[in-house]
Design a protein around this motif. Structure first.
Motif, PDB file in Angstrom:
ATOM      1  N   ALA A 193       0.836  -1.204   0.000  1.00  0.00           N
ATOM      2  CA  ALA A 193       0.000   0.000   0.000  1.00  0.00           C
ATOM      3  C   ALA A 193       0.870   1.253   0.000  1.00  0.00           C
ATOM      4  O   ALA A 193       0.586   2.225  -0.714  1.00  0.00           O
ATOM      5  N   LEU A 194       1.932   1.231   0.788  1.00  0.00           N
ATOM      6  CA  LEU A 194       2.846   2.367   0.831  1.00  0.00           C
ATOM      7  C   LEU A 194       3.553   2.544  -0.502  1.00  0.00           C
ATOM      8  O   LEU A 194       3.741   3.666  -0.987  1.00  0.00           O
ATOM      9  N   ARG A 196       2.441   1.779  -3.455  1.00  0.00           N
ATOM     10  CA  ARG A 196       1.515   2.374  -4.411  1.00  0.00           C
ATOM     11  C   ARG A 196       1.365   3.873  -4.155  1.00  0.00           C
ATOM     12  O   ARG A 196       1.327   4.674  -5.098  1.00  0.00           O
ATOM     13  N   ALA A 197       1.295   4.254  -2.870  1.00  0.00           N
ATOM     14  CA  ALA A 197       1.166   5.675  -2.537  1.00  0.00           C
ATOM     15  C   ALA A 197       2.386   6.453  -3.011  1.00  0.00           C
ATOM     16  O   ALA A 197       2.268   7.555  -3.557  1.00  0.00           O
ATOM     17  N   GLU A 200       2.429   6.187  -7.135  1.00  0.00           N
ATOM     18  CA  GLU A 200       1.276   6.660  -7.896  1.00  0.00           C
ATOM     19  C   GLU A 200       0.643   7.919  -7.320  1.00  0.00           C
ATOM     20  O   GLU A 200      -0.129   8.594  -7.999  1.00  0.00           O
ATOM     21  N   GLY A 201       0.954   8.238  -6.086  1.00  0.00           N
ATOM     22  CA  GLY A 201       0.323   9.392  -5.450  1.00  0.00           C
ATOM     23  C   GLY A 201       0.806  10.706  -6.029  1.00  0.00           C
ATOM     24  O   GLY A 201       1.957  10.830  -6.455  1.00  0.00           O
ATOM     25  N   HIS A 203       1.919  14.377  -5.464  1.00  0.00           N
ATOM     26  CA  HIS A 203       2.491  15.182  -4.390  1.00  0.00           C
ATOM     27  C   HIS A 203       2.128  16.647  -4.630  1.00  0.00           C
ATOM     28  O   HIS A 203       2.403  17.206  -5.695  1.00  0.00           O
ATOM     29  N   SER A 209      -2.771  20.960  -0.172  1.00  0.00           N
ATOM     30  CA  SER A 209      -3.153  19.897   0.755  1.00  0.00           C
ATOM     31  C   SER A 209      -4.090  20.430   1.833  1.00  0.00           C
ATOM     32  O   SER A 209      -5.101  19.800   2.163  1.00  0.00           O
TER      33      SER A 209
END
Length: 230
Positions: A193-194, A196-197, A200-201, A203, A209
């Protein structure tokens, strides 16, 4: 006695009042943080004896209360907000802007309610926008929820700014320095999960934010104001 109710001593040869004392305290805090604020340093900046200040302010807690109220004057909107959502958005954004100008404010957010004249005016402006939309308890929880979000977000942003100054490296530079280690750890497959973040996340900068998170919180408040779920 409340610091705002305490009468000021008569003027002496060097004019002095709480406004000048608070302005000097805010300037010291802006330069070096709350640790840089002391009655001795304020007296030196105002060219008066330290004992004279005790006639105006008896404790550092009183001084901090006055400093926060001074900055609350910057947070108070120039015009009444158009509706509850604008009121809460203004409260969040103007508090963030004030904290970026006065980083020490982040250290004093989230404690006791601001009870000075400016703090009361900010609360009145915010709560009046919710008047009639919900019962008092719901309105208070709405304000508390938004305040909890922006207090945490502001403190995190200020902490990152302080870390940049302490290390001499920007956030992106720090991330690059940790890149090889993080790449090795993600390659183990233990943190999918990390991974992918990270890969693909999107920034975004701190302002984006903050605004995005605030909108999500306001959406949740709007759903609550609309009524309990069926």
């Amino acid at each position: 006695m409340n610091v705002w109710d305490r009468p000021e001593p008569p003027h002496r040869p060097v004019p002095l009042d709480r406004q000048r004392i608070v302005a000097a305290a805010v300037a010291l805090a802006d330069e070096g943080g709350l640790d840089a604020v002391s009655l001795r340093k304020i007296a030196a900046r105002l060219d008066v004896g330290p004992m004279r200040l005790y006639g105006y302010i008896s404790t550092k807690e009183d001084l901090f209360d006055l400093m926060v109220d001074e900055v609350q004057g910057e947070i108070l909107p120039e015009e009444p907000p158009g509706d509850w959502r604008e009121a809460l958005r203004l409260l969040a954004h103007r508090t963030r802007q004030a904290a970026l100008r006065h980083e020490w404010l982040a250290d004093l957010l989230g404690g006791r309610p601001a009870m000075g004249p400016n703090g009361l005016a900010v609360s009145e402006s915010t709560l009046s926008a919710l008047d009639g939309l919900a019962d008092v308890d719901t309105a208070l929880r709405a304000v508390e929820t938004v305040a909890a979000y922006f207090t945490g977000a502001i403190r995190r942003e200020i902490a990152e700014l302080r870390a940049e100054r302490a290390t001499g490296r920007s956030k992106s530079e720090w991330q690059r320095s940790r890149g090889p280690y993080l790449t090795r750890m993600l390659a183990t497959g233990d943190y999918p999960a990390l991974a992918r973040a990270v890969h693909e996340g999107t920034h975004v900068d701190a302002g984006t934010s903050f605004a995005t998170g605030l909108d999500w919180v306001l959406d949740a408040v709007a759903a609550r104001l609309a009524g309990p779920p069926a």
